[in-house]
Motif scaffolding. Structure first.
Motif, mmCIF file in Angstrom:
data_model
loop_
_atom_site.group_PDB
_atom_site.id
_atom_site.type_symbol
_atom_site.label_atom_id
_atom_site.label_comp_id
_atom_site.label_asym_id
_atom_site.label_seq_id
_atom_site.Cartn_x
_atom_site.Cartn_y
_atom_site.Cartn_z
ATOM 1 N N GLN A 21 3.307 24.675 10.351
ATOM 2 C CA GLN A 21 2.216 24.396 11.290
ATOM 3 C C GLN A 21 1.796 22.926 11.212
ATOM 4 N N TYR A 22 1.790 22.375 10.019
ATOM 5 C CA TYR A 22 1.407 20.973 9.861
ATOM 6 C C TYR A 22 2.405 20.053 10.565
ATOM 7 N N ARG A 23 3.695 20.402 10.514
ATOM 8 C CA ARG A 23 4.695 19.609 11.244
ATOM 9 C C ARG A 23 4.423 19.661 12.746
ATOM 10 N N ARG A 24 4.057 20.825 13.260
ATOM 11 C CA ARG A 24 3.700 20.942 14.677
ATOM 12 C C ARG A 24 2.471 20.098 14.990
ATOM 13 N N ASP A 25 1.504 20.125 14.080
ATOM 14 C CA ASP A 25 0.289 19.331 14.279
ATOM 15 C C ASP A 25 0.594 17.836 14.298
ATOM 16 N N LEU A 26 1.555 17.395 13.496
ATOM 17 C CA LEU A 26 1.938 15.977 13.494
ATOM 18 C C LEU A 26 2.561 15.564 14.824
ATOM 19 N N VAL A 27 3.336 16.456 15.436
ATOM 20 C CA VAL A 27 3.913 16.163 16.756
ATOM 21 C C VAL A 27 2.791 16.071 17.790
ATOM 22 N N LEU A 28 1.844 16.995 17.718
ATOM 23 C CA LEU A 28 0.690 16.954 18.612
ATOM 24 C C LEU A 28 -0.101 15.666 18.406
ATOM 25 N N PHE A 29 -0.265 15.260 17.164
ATOM 26 C CA PHE A 29 -0.964 14.015 16.835
ATOM 27 C C PHE A 29 -0.255 12.816 17.461
ATOM 28 N N ALA A 30 1.057 12.739 17.315
ATOM 29 C CA ALA A 30 1.807 11.609 17.871
ATOM 30 C C ALA A 30 1.700 11.572 19.393
ATOM 31 N N LEU A 31 1.765 12.741 20.023
ATOM 32 C CA LEU A 31 1.668 12.814 21.476
ATOM 33 C C LEU A 31 0.294 12.369 21.963
ATOM 34 N N THR A 32 -0.760 12.867 21.342
ATOM 35 C CA THR A 32 -2.115 12.511 21.781
ATOM 36 C C THR A 32 -2.457 11.068 21.432
ATOM 37 N N GLU A 33 -1.909 10.564 20.331
ATOM 38 C CA GLU A 33 -2.148 9.158 19.970
ATOM 39 C C GLU A 33 -1.560 8.241 21.029
ATOM 40 N N ASN A 34 -0.353 8.541 21.455
ATOM 41 C CA ASN A 34 0.298 7.735 22.487
ATOM 42 C C ASN A 34 -0.481 7.795 23.801
ATOM 43 N N THR A 35 -0.938 8.973 24.174
ATOM 44 C CA THR A 35 -1.711 9.125 25.407
ATOM 45 C C THR A 35 -3.039 8.383 25.319
ATOM 46 N N ALA A 36 -3.704 8.480 24.168
ATOM 47 C CA ALA A 36 -5.004 7.815 24.002
ATOM 48 C C ALA A 36 -4.864 6.295 24.035
ATOM 49 N N LYS A 37 -3.767 5.787 23.501
ATOM 50 C CA LYS A 37 -3.560 4.334 23.518
ATOM 51 C C LYS A 37 -3.267 3.818 24.916
ATOM 52 N N THR A 38 -2.601 4.627 25.735
ATOM 53 C CA THR A 38 -2.223 4.153 27.065
ATOM 54 C C THR A 38 -3.313 4.362 28.106
ATOM 55 N N THR A 39 -4.099 5.441 28.003
ATOM 56 C CA THR A 39 -5.065 5.722 29.062
ATOM 57 C C THR A 39 -6.505 5.365 28.706
ATOM 58 N N GLN A 40 -6.936 5.575 27.482
ATOM 59 C CA GLN A 40 -8.301 5.266 27.019
ATOM 60 C C GLN A 40 -9.382 6.004 27.812
ATOM 61 N N THR A 41 -9.077 7.179 28.343
ATOM 62 C CA THR A 41 -10.096 7.988 29.009
ATOM 63 C C THR A 41 -10.804 8.849 27.962
ATOM 64 N N PRO A 42 -12.020 9.299 28.238
ATOM 65 C CA PRO A 42 -12.713 10.156 27.273
ATOM 66 C C PRO A 42 -11.942 11.440 26.952
ATOM 67 N N ALA A 43 -11.315 12.044 27.953
ATOM 68 C CA ALA A 43 -10.561 13.275 27.717
ATOM 69 C C ALA A 43 -9.384 13.031 26.763
ATOM 70 N N ALA A 44 -8.694 11.916 26.948
ATOM 71 C CA ALA A 44 -7.570 11.592 26.058
ATOM 72 C C ALA A 44 -8.058 11.307 24.643
ATOM 73 N N LEU A 45 -9.189 10.631 24.516
ATOM 74 C CA LEU A 45 -9.741 10.351 23.186
ATOM 75 C C LEU A 45 -10.221 11.626 22.499
ATOM 76 N N ILE A 46 -10.767 12.552 23.268
ATOM 77 C CA ILE A 46 -11.208 13.827 22.689
ATOM 78 C C ILE A 46 -10.007 14.626 22.190
ATOM 79 N N GLU A 47 -8.922 14.641 22.952
ATOM 80 C CA GLU A 47 -7.714 15.341 22.496
ATOM 81 C C GLU A 47 -7.126 14.661 21.262
ATOM 82 N N TYR A 48 -7.157 13.349 21.233
ATOM 83 C CA TYR A 48 -6.659 12.606 20.070
ATOM 84 C C TYR A 48 -7.499 12.928 18.832
#
Length: 142
Positions: free
Chosen positions: A24-51
């Motif tokens: 599960q932690y490995r899955r969470d790390l993939v989710l972390f990488a995906l949301t980190e990339n999205t938060a860096k590119t968009t900087q919207t509140p929704a993306a930051l909340i998911e990150y």
């Protein structure tokens, strides 16, 4: 003899729980990488909340707390009512944790968290979860 069997079964169950947590932690790390990339590119509140939610899944509470506090300063807790709960959670995830810390995949922390953890809402959309699952499937094919 029966005591030995009971101890063996308990150890076997504990080993299975550790393996399940690591997966599960490995899955969470993939989710972390995906949301980190999205938060860096968009900087919207929704993306930051998911990150920040992905950071909470990865046991990085100090980092998530900084994001939630920034969002709270922007008065977004009126729009996203769960932000105060997540701030309180990041400050003290369970009774034995003193202050916001980054644990980075600690099984024993997760064990206590599942039993005594505070209220929280990581707020990760189904679309983001589907993207993370798609990435996991692609990674497993390689």
């Amino acid at each position: 003899m029966s005591g030995t069997i009971i101890v063996f079964v308990i150890l076997l169950y504990w080993g299975w729980c550790v393996i399940k947590f690591k997966r599960q932690y490995r899955r969470d790390l993939v989710l972390f990488a995906l949301t980190e990339n999205t938060a860096k590119t968009t900087q919207t509140p929704a993306a930051l909340i998911e990150y920040a939610g992905a950071l909470m899944h990865c046991q990085r509470y100090a980092d998530a707390l900084a994001i939630y506090e920034d969002l709270d300063k922007q008065s977004l807790s009126k729009v996203y009512s769960f932000i105060p709960y997540n701030i309180a959670f990041c400050k003290k995830p369970h009774p034995f944790c003193n202050g916001p810390k980054n644990f980075n995949g600690n099984y024993w922390h997760n064990f206590i968290l599942k039993r005594l953890g505070a209220k929280r809402n990581p707020a990760i959309s189904n679309e983001t979860l589907l993207k993370a699952n798609s990435l996991l499937r692609q990674m497993s094919r390689r």
